[in-house]
Design an enzyme around this catalytic site. Sequence first.
Site, PDB file in Angstrom:
ATOM      1  N   CYS A  33       0.849  -1.195   0.000  1.00 52.48           N
ATOM      2  CA  CYS A  33       0.000   0.000   0.000  1.00 52.48           C
ATOM      3  C   CYS A  33       0.887   1.248   0.000  1.00 52.48           C
ATOM      4  O   CYS A  33       1.806   1.351   0.814  1.00 52.48           O
ATOM      5  CB  CYS A  33      -0.912   0.003   1.215  1.00 52.48           C
ATOM      6  SG  CYS A  33      -1.839  -1.531   1.422  1.00 52.48           S
ATOM      7  N   TYR A  35       0.601   4.211   0.980  1.00 51.46           N
ATOM      8  CA  TYR A  35       0.649   5.091   2.144  1.00 51.46           C
ATOM      9  C   TYR A  35       1.253   4.413   3.371  1.00 51.46           C
ATOM     10  O   TYR A  35       1.380   5.027   4.430  1.00 51.46           O
ATOM     11  CB  TYR A  35      -0.739   5.638   2.496  1.00 51.46           C
ATOM     12  CG  TYR A  35      -1.825   4.604   2.684  1.00 51.46           C
ATOM     13  CD1 TYR A  35      -1.776   3.681   3.710  1.00 51.46           C
ATOM     14  CD2 TYR A  35      -2.930   4.574   1.838  1.00 51.46           C
ATOM     15  CE1 TYR A  35      -2.774   2.755   3.899  1.00 51.46           C
ATOM     16  CE2 TYR A  35      -3.943   3.649   2.003  1.00 51.46           C
ATOM     17  CZ  TYR A  35      -3.870   2.745   3.048  1.00 51.46           C
ATOM     18  OH  TYR A  35      -4.865   1.817   3.231  1.00 51.46           O
ATOM     19  N   SER A 134      -8.656  -4.716   6.840  1.00 50.56           N
ATOM     20  CA  SER A 134      -8.307  -3.419   6.257  1.00 50.56           C
ATOM     21  C   SER A 134      -8.862  -3.337   4.840  1.00 50.56           C
ATOM     22  O   SER A 134      -8.501  -4.129   3.969  1.00 50.56           O
ATOM     23  CB  SER A 134      -6.786  -3.236   6.240  1.00 50.56           C
ATOM     24  OG  SER A 134      -6.265  -3.280   7.552  1.00 50.56           O
ATOM     25  N   CYS A 266      -8.820   5.314  22.671  1.00 47.77           N
ATOM     26  CA  CYS A 266      -7.815   5.970  23.505  1.00 47.77           C
ATOM     27  C   CYS A 266      -7.694   7.455  23.183  1.00 47.77           C
ATOM     28  O   CYS A 266      -7.450   8.272  24.073  1.00 47.77           O
ATOM     29  CB  CYS A 266      -6.467   5.268  23.350  1.00 47.77           C
ATOM     30  SG  CYS A 266      -5.780   5.277  21.672  1.00 47.77           S
ATOM     31  N   ASP A 288       2.102   2.739  19.907  1.00 47.97           N
ATOM     32  CA  ASP A 288       2.714   2.516  18.601  1.00 47.97           C
ATOM     33  C   ASP A 288       3.066   3.810  17.890  1.00 47.97           C
ATOM     34  O   ASP A 288       3.667   3.781  16.817  1.00 47.97           O
ATOM     35  CB  ASP A 288       1.829   1.629  17.710  1.00 47.97           C
ATOM     36  CG  ASP A 288       0.425   2.146  17.562  1.00 47.97           C
ATOM     37  OD1 ASP A 288       0.042   3.049  18.314  1.00 47.97           O
ATOM     38  OD2 ASP A 288      -0.306   1.638  16.694  1.00 47.97           O
ATOM     39  N   CYS A 337     -13.462  14.569  23.999  1.00 48.91           N
ATOM     40  CA  CYS A 337     -12.170  14.537  23.308  1.00 48.91           C
ATOM     41  C   CYS A 337     -10.972  14.427  24.258  1.00 48.91           C
ATOM     42  O   CYS A 337     -10.020  13.708  23.978  1.00 48.91           O
ATOM     43  CB  CYS A 337     -12.045  15.790  22.448  1.00 48.91           C
ATOM     44  SG  CYS A 337     -10.448  16.073  21.718  1.00 48.91           S
ATOM     45  N   CYS A 341      -5.090  13.111  20.801  1.00 44.37           N
ATOM     46  CA  CYS A 341      -3.884  12.310  20.974  1.00 44.37           C
ATOM     47  C   CYS A 341      -2.675  13.211  21.237  1.00 44.37           C
ATOM     48  O   CYS A 341      -2.432  14.155  20.475  1.00 44.37           O
ATOM     49  CB  CYS A 341      -3.637  11.464  19.728  1.00 44.37           C
ATOM     50  SG  CYS A 341      -2.143  10.439  19.815  1.00 44.37           S
TER      51      CYS A 341
END
Length: 385
Positions: A33, A35, A134, A266, A288, A337, A341
């Site tokens: 892929c 990306y 996916s 998360c 990750d 929210c 992240c």
Amino acid sequence: MTVDCISSNSISNPISNLSVMWKTVSEACNLACDYCYYSRCGGQPDRIERIDSSILEKFIKEYMAITNGFASFAWQGGEPLLAGIDFFKEVVRLQAQYAPKNTMISNALQTNATLLNDEWAQFFKHYHFLIGVSLDGPKQINDARRVTGSGFGSFDRIMKGINYLRKHQVDFNILTVIHENNVGKAKELMEFYEEEGFSYVQFIPCMDFCSQETDKPGKYLITPEEYGDFLCEAFDIWYNDGHPKMSIRFFDNMASVYLGSEAELCTHRPSCPKTLILEQNGDAYPCDFYISEDYKLGNVGTDFLMDILNHEKFSKFQGMKPDLPEKCRSCPYLSLCYGGCPRNRAIDEESETHDRDYFCQSYLQIYEYAHERMVQLAERVRANW
């Protein structure tokens, strides 16, 4: 000894809330892929190296000793099916061997589905694996980016794999990467999911991993405005006059908050969950998005698990998300929210203060757009309790 295995990925460990995501074969994958970090930044490995049996057994033994009734494993890649079915037979054997009596074991696996067959599907059904597939949308969208090493589209092979899962009644969901080619096609994606009977779907914005450094905010291939528009268009279809027929993870998390619970993702929780990200060689990290020496917690093959979990870097990492930018603290949608992240927050180098999440504008857009209808949905759900 009886060990009950379940496929739910929403139950948490009552003691440590620890879940584990293991990169089964490191970056090895049978697709290319454009990306993907590995296909864009160096290509595929010459050979496949799966998790060593001694590391696998040591970790499972130590993990099971602290689970207190529930153990959660997620198997990722690359493409984890390249490890072979015998590897996963070893996994479930070790889980059963070391799990205390009445332990519930959750196994989730993310795959491109192109290697699935009857044997794999029968195995996943028997051991109650939850499978993430996916798939970036209908054929013309998926095959523009998700291709084999020879450049051929993967859609037909993915759908063939999905049919094996359906045949054996394996629980699965769809993961769609949102990028330049599909961010303006929310309606087309939602119609495709409905036509195919995909009841559980999640979206992940496409990141440009090649330029990433752990001390810099994420760089994405779509803009906050594009993602906000996408979410609003998808929400209109998902809402279905107050009677959603499909589970879209982002909107399900919003609904949970309106019903008085916390989000499960998360990104939208008050703090980062306690998760171990394990590389194929046993190296351990807290997330990750933070795979670097600065955040390395040790190696589960050579270090004691409790030493890894009690590492000062783990505590430091978990303190990052609650350290909210000033603009977030006064936001009316903070409970939806919690600043997003930490990986996506820009840093003002002069003041060393954090700015908002890259997708703050996207979240504000969908929260404002959906608020009234979410209130109505929550009221209807409560009335039916």
